[in-house]
Design a protein around this motif. Structure first.
Motif, PDB file in Angstrom:
ATOM      1  N   UNK A 268       0.873  -1.186   0.000  1.00 33.52           N
ATOM      2  CA  UNK A 268       0.000   0.000   0.000  1.00 33.52           C
ATOM      3  C   UNK A 268       0.900   1.223   0.000  1.00 33.52           C
ATOM      4  N   UNK A 269       0.310   2.371  -0.371  1.00 30.89           N
ATOM      5  CA  UNK A 269       1.078   3.611  -0.230  1.00 30.89           C
ATOM      6  C   UNK A 269       0.771   4.171   1.149  1.00 30.89           C
ATOM      7  N   UNK A 270       1.706   4.966   1.681  1.00 33.77           N
ATOM      8  CA  UNK A 270       1.532   5.489   3.039  1.00 33.77           C
ATOM      9  C   UNK A 270       0.153   6.148   3.203  1.00 33.77           C
ATOM     10  N   UNK A 271      -0.502   5.907   4.322  1.00 34.76           N
ATOM     11  CA  UNK A 271      -1.842   6.493   4.496  1.00 34.76           C
ATOM     12  C   UNK A 271      -1.823   7.988   4.794  1.00 34.76           C
ATOM     13  N   UNK A 272      -0.633   8.540   5.134  1.00 37.78           N
ATOM     14  CA  UNK A 272      -0.541   9.972   5.447  1.00 37.78           C
ATOM     15  C   UNK A 272      -0.512  10.770   4.137  1.00 37.78           C
TER      16      UNK A 272
ATOM     17  N   UNK B  94      -0.316  13.915   3.353  1.00 43.03           N
ATOM     18  CA  UNK B  94       0.676  14.980   3.169  1.00 43.03           C
ATOM     19  C   UNK B  94       2.054  14.401   2.849  1.00 43.03           C
ATOM     20  N   UNK B  95       2.451  13.368   3.616  1.00 41.00           N
ATOM     21  CA  UNK B  95       3.747  12.728   3.378  1.00 41.00           C
ATOM     22  C   UNK B  95       3.746  12.085   1.995  1.00 41.00           C
ATOM     23  N   UNK B  96       2.643  11.476   1.645  1.00 42.02           N
ATOM     24  CA  UNK B  96       2.532  10.826   0.338  1.00 42.02           C
ATOM     25  C   UNK B  96       2.772  11.839  -0.779  1.00 42.02           C
ATOM     26  N   UNK B  97       2.140  12.976  -0.652  1.00 43.48           N
ATOM     27  CA  UNK B  97       2.285  14.000  -1.689  1.00 43.48           C
ATOM     28  C   UNK B  97       3.741  14.473  -1.779  1.00 43.48           C
TER      29      UNK B  97
ATOM     30  N   UNK C  54       9.108   0.797   3.592  1.00 50.62           N
ATOM     31  CA  UNK C  54      10.419   1.064   2.996  1.00 50.62           C
ATOM     32  C   UNK C  54      11.091   2.214   3.740  1.00 50.62           C
ATOM     33  N   UNK C  55      12.322   2.495   3.372  1.00 51.76           N
ATOM     34  CA  UNK C  55      13.128   3.511   4.080  1.00 51.76           C
ATOM     35  C   UNK C  55      12.418   4.869   4.146  1.00 51.76           C
ATOM     36  N   UNK C  56      11.756   5.251   3.048  1.00 55.05           N
ATOM     37  CA  UNK C  56      11.010   6.527   3.017  1.00 55.05           C
ATOM     38  C   UNK C  56       9.609   6.373   3.593  1.00 55.05           C
ATOM     39  N   UNK C  57       9.156   5.114   3.731  1.00 50.97           N
ATOM     40  CA  UNK C  57       7.781   4.806   4.139  1.00 50.97           C
ATOM     41  C   UNK C  57       6.764   5.217   3.086  1.00 50.97           C
ATOM     42  N   UNK C  58       7.194   5.211   1.820  1.00 54.26           N
ATOM     43  CA  UNK C  58       6.226   5.428   0.738  1.00 54.26           C
ATOM     44  C   UNK C  58       5.399   4.155   0.566  1.00 54.26           C
ATOM     45  N   UNK C  59       6.083   3.016   0.508  1.00 54.72           N
ATOM     46  CA  UNK C  59       5.402   1.723   0.407  1.00 54.72           C
ATOM     47  C   UNK C  59       5.296   1.102   1.792  1.00 54.72           C
TER      48      UNK C  59
END
Ligand code: SF4
Length: 184
Positions: free
Chosen positions: A21-25, A27-30, A80-85
């Motif tokens: 999944x992509x991060x649920x946040x 703002x961070x996702x954008x 992942x390291x960035x928490x995108x995934x």
């Protein structure tokens, strides 16, 4: 030029393919998607928005998103390291996102630092001695012994992008040149 929407669609499709999944946040996702978009515009490939890129694809191949380290990090930490995934439990808020250790080898980070356009511009007055120049990566051919996937890289990927076999399943492919005599 790649748009933010295209970067989002690409990430969503990749997450779906691998059951992530992509991060649920939101703002961070954008911010992360925008970082990928900018890097793609700057370097010609979407290098990781959380890491310094050298701007040279031969050095940055392992951090082109999704990077080599994503799958092992998700397996071990849930993101992942960035928490995108992120993994399902993280997406559902059952597990918090926290800083995780950098899996990328230190020598690769150092090389990105010395080669990066940002650090290069700070060296305008300095001349680089031959001995300080980073050595060119030694590229080799590797193949996955499970599915036959072949890649030309500095080292095999952590996980085979085709069959998901671990790095240990890769072996170096040695090219041999056979010279046959003309029978005529
Ligand atoms: S850490 Fe995440 S966002 Fe960064 S390159 Fe790897 S998969 Fe992409």
């Amino acid at each position: 030029m790649t748009t933010l929407e295209q970067v989002r669609e690409r990430a969503e499709s990749d997450a779906k393919t691998y059951g992530y999944y992509l991060t649920p946040d939101k703002e961070i996702l954008r911010d992360l998607l925008e970082g990928l978009r900018k890097n793609e515009e700057r370097y010609g490939y979407p290098s990781c928005p959380c890491r310094l890129a050298s701007g040279k694809i031969e050095y940055d191949r392992d951090i082109i998103c999704p990077c080599d380290y994503r799958d092992p990090d998700i397996e071990e930490y849930g993101f992942c390291y960035c928490a995108l995934y992120v993994r399902k439990d993280v997406h559902e808020g059952k597990k918090d996102i926290e800083p995780i250790p950098e899996r990328r080898p230190q020598e690769k980070q150092m090389r990105a630092y010395t080669e990066s356009p940002e650090t290069q511009t700070k060296k305008t007055q300095k001349t680089t001695r031959e001995s300080e120049k980073p050595s060119a990566p030694k590229m080799k051919l590797y193949y996955c012994r499970q599915c036959g996937y072949v890649c030309f890289r500095e080292e095999p990927p952590y996980i085979c992008p085709i069959c998901k076999a671990k790095k240990e399943m890769f072996a170096e492919l040695k090219a041999t040149t056979e010279i046959r005599e003309n029978p005529t």
